[in-house]
Write an enzyme that holds these catalytic residues in place. Structure first.
Site, PDB file in Angstrom:
ATOM      1  N   TYR A  22       0.837  -1.204   0.000  1.00 34.59           N
ATOM      2  CA  TYR A  22       0.000   0.000   0.000  1.00 34.59           C
ATOM      3  C   TYR A  22       0.868   1.249   0.000  1.00 34.59           C
ATOM      4  O   TYR A  22       0.604   2.210  -0.733  1.00 34.59           O
ATOM      5  CB  TYR A  22      -0.917  -0.003   1.226  1.00 34.59           C
ATOM      6  CG  TYR A  22      -1.759   1.248   1.354  1.00 34.59           C
ATOM      7  CD1 TYR A  22      -2.962   1.368   0.659  1.00 34.59           C
ATOM      8  CD2 TYR A  22      -1.344   2.306   2.163  1.00 34.59           C
ATOM      9  CE1 TYR A  22      -3.739   2.520   0.770  1.00 34.59           C
ATOM     10  CE2 TYR A  22      -2.110   3.468   2.273  1.00 34.59           C
ATOM     11  CZ  TYR A  22      -3.301   3.571   1.583  1.00 34.59           C
ATOM     12  OH  TYR A  22      -4.060   4.710   1.683  1.00 34.59           O
ATOM     13  N   SER A 106      -2.000  15.361   6.802  1.00 29.96           N
ATOM     14  CA  SER A 106      -3.035  14.943   5.869  1.00 29.96           C
ATOM     15  C   SER A 106      -4.427  15.033   6.490  1.00 29.96           C
ATOM     16  O   SER A 106      -4.610  14.827   7.691  1.00 29.96           O
ATOM     17  CB  SER A 106      -2.777  13.499   5.436  1.00 29.96           C
ATOM     18  OG  SER A 106      -3.877  12.971   4.716  1.00 29.96           O
ATOM     19  N   TYR A 130      -8.683  18.011   1.841  1.00 32.51           N
ATOM     20  CA  TYR A 130      -9.617  17.541   0.824  1.00 32.51           C
ATOM     21  C   TYR A 130     -10.939  18.254   1.089  1.00 32.51           C
ATOM     22  O   TYR A 130     -11.447  18.220   2.223  1.00 32.51           O
ATOM     23  CB  TYR A 130      -9.833  16.028   0.914  1.00 32.51           C
ATOM     24  CG  TYR A 130      -8.690  15.202   0.382  1.00 32.51           C
ATOM     25  CD1 TYR A 130      -8.413  15.167  -0.987  1.00 32.51           C
ATOM     26  CD2 TYR A 130      -7.904  14.436   1.236  1.00 32.51           C
ATOM     27  CE1 TYR A 130      -7.362  14.403  -1.477  1.00 32.51           C
ATOM     28  CE2 TYR A 130      -6.853  13.671   0.749  1.00 32.51           C
ATOM     29  CZ  TYR A 130      -6.591  13.658  -0.610  1.00 32.51           C
ATOM     30  OH  TYR A 130      -5.558  12.907  -1.095  1.00 32.51           O
ATOM     31  N   THR A 156      -5.334  19.770  -2.060  1.00 29.65           N
ATOM     32  CA  THR A 156      -5.021  18.764  -3.081  1.00 29.65           C
ATOM     33  C   THR A 156      -6.026  18.880  -4.216  1.00 29.65           C
ATOM     34  O   THR A 156      -7.242  18.812  -3.992  1.00 29.65           O
ATOM     35  CB  THR A 156      -5.061  17.358  -2.479  1.00 29.65           C
ATOM     36  OG1 THR A 156      -3.985  17.227  -1.541  1.00 29.65           O
ATOM     37  CG2 THR A 156      -4.901  16.288  -3.552  1.00 29.65           C
ATOM     38  N   LYS A 229      -1.774  21.827  -4.330  1.00 31.50           N
ATOM     39  CA  LYS A 229      -0.926  20.636  -4.511  1.00 31.50           C
ATOM     40  C   LYS A 229      -1.480  19.774  -5.646  1.00 31.50           C
ATOM     41  O   LYS A 229      -2.634  19.345  -5.600  1.00 31.50           O
ATOM     42  CB  LYS A 229      -0.883  19.808  -3.230  1.00 31.50           C
ATOM     43  CG  LYS A 229      -0.057  18.521  -3.325  1.00 31.50           C
ATOM     44  CD  LYS A 229      -0.060  17.781  -2.000  1.00 31.50           C
ATOM     45  CE  LYS A 229       0.779  16.509  -2.073  1.00 31.50           C
ATOM     46  NZ  LYS A 229       0.126  15.459  -2.891  1.00 31.50           N
ATOM     47  N   HIS A 253       1.113  13.347  -6.997  1.00 30.19           N
ATOM     48  CA  HIS A 253       0.573  12.499  -5.926  1.00 30.19           C
ATOM     49  C   HIS A 253       1.441  11.262  -5.702  1.00 30.19           C
ATOM     50  O   HIS A 253       0.950  10.182  -5.369  1.00 30.19           O
ATOM     51  CB  HIS A 253      -0.866  12.084  -6.261  1.00 30.19           C
ATOM     52  CG  HIS A 253      -1.769  11.998  -5.061  1.00 30.19           C
ATOM     53  ND1 HIS A 253      -2.718  12.940  -4.796  1.00 30.19           N
ATOM     54  CD2 HIS A 253      -1.865  11.080  -4.060  1.00 30.19           C
ATOM     55  CE1 HIS A 253      -3.374  12.608  -3.688  1.00 30.19           C
ATOM     56  NE2 HIS A 253      -2.863  11.488  -3.219  1.00 30.19           N
ATOM     57  N   ARG A 256       0.468   8.127  -7.572  1.00 31.06           N
ATOM     58  CA  ARG A 256      -0.673   7.349  -7.079  1.00 31.06           C
ATOM     59  C   ARG A 256      -2.006   7.767  -7.701  1.00 31.06           C
ATOM     60  O   ARG A 256      -3.057   7.249  -7.321  1.00 31.06           O
ATOM     61  CB  ARG A 256      -0.758   7.467  -5.553  1.00 31.06           C
ATOM     62  CG  ARG A 256       0.398   6.779  -4.851  1.00 31.06           C
ATOM     63  CD  ARG A 256       0.450   7.095  -3.373  1.00 31.06           C
ATOM     64  NE  ARG A 256      -0.599   6.483  -2.587  1.00 31.06           N
ATOM     65  CZ  ARG A 256      -0.558   5.234  -2.094  1.00 31.06           C
ATOM     66  NH1 ARG A 256       0.493   4.458  -2.359  1.00 31.06           N
ATOM     67  NH2 ARG A 256      -1.534   4.770  -1.357  1.00 31.06           N
ATOM     68  N   ARG A 288      15.109  11.177  -3.267  1.00 34.19           N
ATOM     69  CA  ARG A 288      15.675  10.077  -2.494  1.00 34.19           C
ATOM     70  C   ARG A 288      17.072  10.363  -1.963  1.00 34.19           C
ATOM     71  O   ARG A 288      17.629   9.563  -1.213  1.00 34.19           O
ATOM     72  CB  ARG A 288      15.726   8.792  -3.355  1.00 34.19           C
ATOM     73  CG  ARG A 288      14.360   8.262  -3.788  1.00 34.19           C
ATOM     74  CD  ARG A 288      13.543   7.787  -2.605  1.00 34.19           C
ATOM     75  NE  ARG A 288      12.266   7.218  -2.997  1.00 34.19           N
ATOM     76  CZ  ARG A 288      11.134   7.893  -3.128  1.00 34.19           C
ATOM     77  NH1 ARG A 288      11.130   9.200  -2.893  1.00 34.19           N
ATOM     78  NH2 ARG A 288      10.018   7.302  -3.474  1.00 34.19           N
ATOM     79  N   GLY A 307       7.684  12.072   1.002  1.00 34.92           N
ATOM     80  CA  GLY A 307       6.663  11.260   1.643  1.00 34.92           C
ATOM     81  C   GLY A 307       7.152   9.893   2.050  1.00 34.92           C
ATOM     82  O   GLY A 307       7.449   9.643   3.213  1.00 34.92           O
TER      83      GLY A 307
END
Length: 366
Positions: A22, A106, A130, A156, A229, A253, A256, A288, A307
């Site tokens: 996930y 979030s 949201y 978002t 975003k 995202h 995703r 990274r 993230g």
């Protein structure tokens, strides 16, 4: 552990397959997920030498919407962090506060907003929003985060519907029983006992008809700065300037949502060119290592947000692990700045980069 990938490998060994998949997977065939990371390799650094810069004199401080952070690596909004470690969002908030960087909480936080605000005291906190079908409920959420001391709203804009995530479909993923969406559940006065049905019900509350008029409505109910975003094009960036927003977070995202879009680092330059400094521009997706941060700053980002790397650190060691990952990226950036001849962030400019496609071919020696 020496790098972000080490934390990822360790985290995946600790998490079950369903939770690990996930967190790590993207949408459809994961093309954008992979491209986000790989695209950084197309940008090559042009370092300057003999600048006489000791590491001790490197200054990474930057202001985000008027608030100073110690370095330009911040934490992207990630829901349900209690899924990977019991400290959850509070643990991440503590790590960010200790290091004096920004955390975006979030809407799908699994820890109550007030607890995260308390845990992150002394650090900069923004709230990712949201917009819900119930505008009054959305307004109550906004007013709650204002009272809690959050300094900006991150709206978002790339999720009118949830994308198809093949790993979750194959795994028949269900949110773990101990995890719920605390902020929305509390406002909605829903049963605290988690169930998969509650998870899907809360997701169904999101307004899928988001438009520029929604941005105007949000502006009318809050005095907080608004960051959009999910902007990936110059056209949308220019439209955003008409709606009294203060920042743009270039993002897909984390791969995703819509698969096959531009990698975030590739979308960044056109957005930066379009806004011409009228609002702040940030990016997330694929960062990274410290040189990735340097490249994003050279292309015009004021800061980057990460993230999954923080989620891997959290899964490994809770708040301590999240802090270690952020320190790792901070320290790698500092080294990259020294080796590139930059003593402060303002020294990082576009002429430090060349796209691999523009590198001249080798000279033939007959």
């Amino acid at each position: 552990m020496a790098c972000v990938e080490d934390y990822e490998a360790r985290a995946l060994s600790l998490l079950g397959k369903h939770v690990g998949d996930y967190v790590k997977s993207g949408a459809f065939q994961d093309q954008t997920l992979r491209d986000n990371v790989e695209a950084f390799k197309k940008y090559l650094l042009r370092p300057r030498m003999l600048r006489g810069l000791p590491l001790s004199e490197i200054d990474t401080r930057v202001k985000l919407l008027g608030e100073e952070v110690a370095f330009p690596v911040c934490v992207s909004p990630m829901g349900a962090q209690c899924m990977v470690h019991h400290e959850g969002e509070a643990g991440t908030a503590k790590a960010c506060a200790r290091l004096q960087t920004c955390m975006v909480l979030s809407s799908w936080t699994s820890t109550p907003v007030s607890e995260v605000a308390q845990a992150g005291q002394g650090g900069l906190q923004w709230f990712q929003l949201y917009v819900l079908k119930d505008r009054q409920l959305t307004k109550e959420l906004v007013k709650g985060v204002e009272r809690a001391g959050f300094k900006a709203l991150v709206l978002t804009v790339d999720t009118p519907t949830r994308s198809r995530r093949l790993a979750d479909i194959r795994n028949q993923f269900r949110m773990p029983k101990h995890v719920t969406f605390a902020a929305i559940a509390q406002l909605s006065k829903l049963d605290d006992q988690h169930s998969s049905e509650l998870h899907h019900f809360i997701l169904s509350m999101v307004d899928s008809t988001l438009s520029w008029a929604t941005v105007d409505w949000l502006r009318s109910v809050t005095s907080l700065p608004i960051v959009l975003k999910g902007i990936l094009t110059a056209e949308d960036a220019l439209e955003a300037l008409k709606h009294d927003i203060q920042g743009i977070l270039v993002s897909n995202h984390g791969g995703r949502q819509l698969d096959g879009v531009l990698a975030a680092i590739d979308a960044l330059p056109e957005v930066v060119r379009a806004v011409r400094g009228r609002v702040e521009v940030y990016m997330d997706g694929g960062v990274r290592q410290g040189t990735d941060v340097l490249k994003a700053l050279a292309l015009g980002a004021r800061a980057v947000f990460v993230g999954r790397p923080v989620m891997w650190g959290l899964a490994c060691k809770g708040s301590e692990g999240a802090e270690e990952v952020l320190k790792l990226l901070r320290d790698e950036l500092r080294v990259a700045m020294v080796l590139s001849g930059c003593s402060r962030l303002s020294d990082i400019t576009g002429d430090m980069l060349v796209h691999r496609s523009h590198v001249p071919p080798p000279v033939s020696r007959l």
